[in-house]
Design an enzyme around this catalytic site. Sequence first.
Site, PDB file in Angstrom:
ATOM      1  N   SER A 182       0.782  -0.851  -0.357  1.00 13.88           N
ATOM      2  CA  SER A 182       0.143  -0.062   0.047  1.00 13.88           C
ATOM      3  C   SER A 182       0.708   1.395   0.381  1.00 13.88           C
ATOM      4  O   SER A 182       0.720   1.995  -1.022  1.00 13.88           O
ATOM      5  CB  SER A 182      -0.756   0.043   0.934  1.00 13.88           C
ATOM      6  OG  SER A 182      -0.320  -0.409   2.174  1.00 13.88           O
ATOM      7  N   ASP A 240      -5.503  -0.992   7.235  1.00 16.56           N
ATOM      8  CA  ASP A 240      -5.017  -2.711   7.229  1.00 16.56           C
ATOM      9  C   ASP A 240      -4.704  -3.538   8.111  1.00 16.56           C
ATOM     10  O   ASP A 240      -3.610  -3.667   8.050  1.00 16.56           O
ATOM     11  CB  ASP A 240      -4.434  -2.472   6.047  1.00 16.56           C
ATOM     12  CG  ASP A 240      -4.563  -4.058   5.686  1.00 16.56           C
ATOM     13  OD1 ASP A 240      -4.679  -4.929   5.970  1.00 16.56           O
ATOM     14  OD2 ASP A 240      -3.392  -3.925   4.271  1.00 16.56           O
TER      15      ASP A 240
HETATM   16  N1  SAM Z   1      -0.983  -2.255   4.419  1.00 18.37           N
HETATM   17  C1  SAM Z   1       0.223  -3.069   3.792  1.00 18.37           C
HETATM   18  C2  SAM Z   1      -0.304  -3.119   2.150  1.00 18.37           C
HETATM   19  O1  SAM Z   1      -1.354  -2.903   2.090  1.00 18.37           O
HETATM   20  O2  SAM Z   1       0.619  -3.469   1.506  1.00 18.37           O
HETATM   21  C3  SAM Z   1      -0.265  -5.208   4.114  1.00 18.37           C
HETATM   22  C4  SAM Z   1      -0.486  -4.420   6.025  1.00 18.37           C
HETATM   23  S1  SAM Z   1      -0.387  -6.061   6.982  1.00 18.37           S
HETATM   24  C5  SAM Z   1      -2.050  -6.556   6.146  1.00 18.37           C
HETATM   25  C6  SAM Z   1      -0.384  -5.686   8.203  1.00 18.37           C
HETATM   26  C7  SAM Z   1       0.417  -5.135   8.984  1.00 18.37           C
HETATM   27  O3  SAM Z   1       0.518  -4.769  10.420  1.00 18.37           O
HETATM   28  C8  SAM Z   1       2.251  -6.064   9.394  1.00 18.37           C
HETATM   29  O4  SAM Z   1       3.178  -5.335   8.312  1.00 18.37           O
HETATM   30  C9  SAM Z   1       2.606  -6.123  10.335  1.00 18.37           C
HETATM   31  O5  SAM Z   1       3.614  -5.975  10.607  1.00 18.37           O
HETATM   32  C10 SAM Z   1       1.746  -4.627  10.807  1.00 18.37           C
HETATM   33  N2  SAM Z   1       1.257  -3.985  12.619  1.00 18.37           N
HETATM   34  C11 SAM Z   1       1.415  -5.267  13.326  1.00 18.37           C
HETATM   35  N3  SAM Z   1       0.509  -4.951  14.303  1.00 18.37           N
HETATM   36  C12 SAM Z   1       0.564  -2.951  14.394  1.00 18.37           C
HETATM   37  C13 SAM Z   1      -0.055  -2.071  14.759  1.00 18.37           C
HETATM   38  N4  SAM Z   1      -0.778  -2.325  15.945  1.00 18.37           N
HETATM   39  N5  SAM Z   1       0.967  -1.343  13.889  1.00 18.37           N
HETATM   40  C14 SAM Z   1       0.998  -1.022  13.312  1.00 18.37           C
HETATM   41  N6  SAM Z   1       1.657  -2.118  12.521  1.00 18.37           N
HETATM   42  C15 SAM Z   1       1.313  -3.256  12.735  1.00 18.37           C
END
Ligand code: SAM
Length: 297
Positions: free
Chosen positions: A102, A166
């Site tokens: 993203s 996300d």
């Molecule tokens: N948005 C990205 C995309 O569309 O390319 C994919 C994101 S992936 C579904 C979720 C991400 O959230 C992971 O990289 C994970 O390490 C991160 N994550 C997990 N808990 C989090 C938090 N509390 N705050 C920020 N990032 C977090």
Amino acid sequence: MNYRHAYHAGNFADVVKHAVLARLVEYLKQKDKAFRVIDTHAGIGLYDLSAAAAAKTGEWKGGIGRLIDARLGPAGTPLLAGYLDAVRAANPKGGLKRYPGSPAIVRHLLRKQDRLSAIELHPQDAARLKALFDGDFQVRVMQLDGWLALGAHLPPKEKRGLVLIDPPFEEGGEFLRLTEGLTKAHRRWPSGIYALWYPIKDRVAVAGFRKGLVNSGIANILDVTLDVRTSSGEPKLDGTGMIVVNPPFTLERELRVILPELCAIMAVDDGSAWKLEWLAGEAPAAKSDGAPQFDGA
Ligand code: SAM
């Protein structure tokens, strides 16, 4: 934090999420005024589709692997052009070796006056994201908890823009956290555009999530869903959902073109289906471009 998006990058859920995201960014570009995108769970930004993680699941083959060479109709082609252009830009030598996450898709679509705040909690992922955007003054990468950032970083100083939420859905309670996070953020910045991704896996949990949103009192909520297969009744990703709060007035019409195309291209069986549903209608005097009426934007 065990979730690694590298296993799933470019799958059907990413395709729908990123196609919607690109339409939202393109809409914001219709006015000259600068905007900001805040990506609260940004990931690493660029995924190697030949690496072990992507090869292990092969999920991208049923998503971007099908879409990239698909023949699109004349109405769908321009609406998916920005997104597919970002995917091609991640593969300058041609073919499909890498998939942009993203933050990379948003960055590809920004104009010089626009900004991206990309938030990622995992230390190694945040470091990779920082390296990807090193020296890029339009992008600010922060190693932070995205849920906390929803409080601290809203509203952005541009007073126009979009928040993508996300989360990984690796722990229980993520649906509740999404509703609470949105409610908190919306209170701070009611006129922002919000896009929330969710999995269609546990249908009881999804129904509860939708009910919670309906009861939240937040207006202007469009629910976008696409199932690639007949409901399996197993804990398996059958479909993908995106909640869009304050959607641009153009979005529903655009998605009525895009979703049938994506659904046909990525279908696993004849139970594939797409749907657009308003969970809450327009509030009086609401605006849909992330530009609050009170500051004259
Ligand atoms: N948005 C990205 C995309 O569309 O390319 C994919 C994101 S992936 C579904 C979720 C991400 O959230 C992971 O990289 C994970 O390490 C991160 N994550 C997990 N808990 C989090 C938090 N509390 N705050 C920020 N990032 C977090």
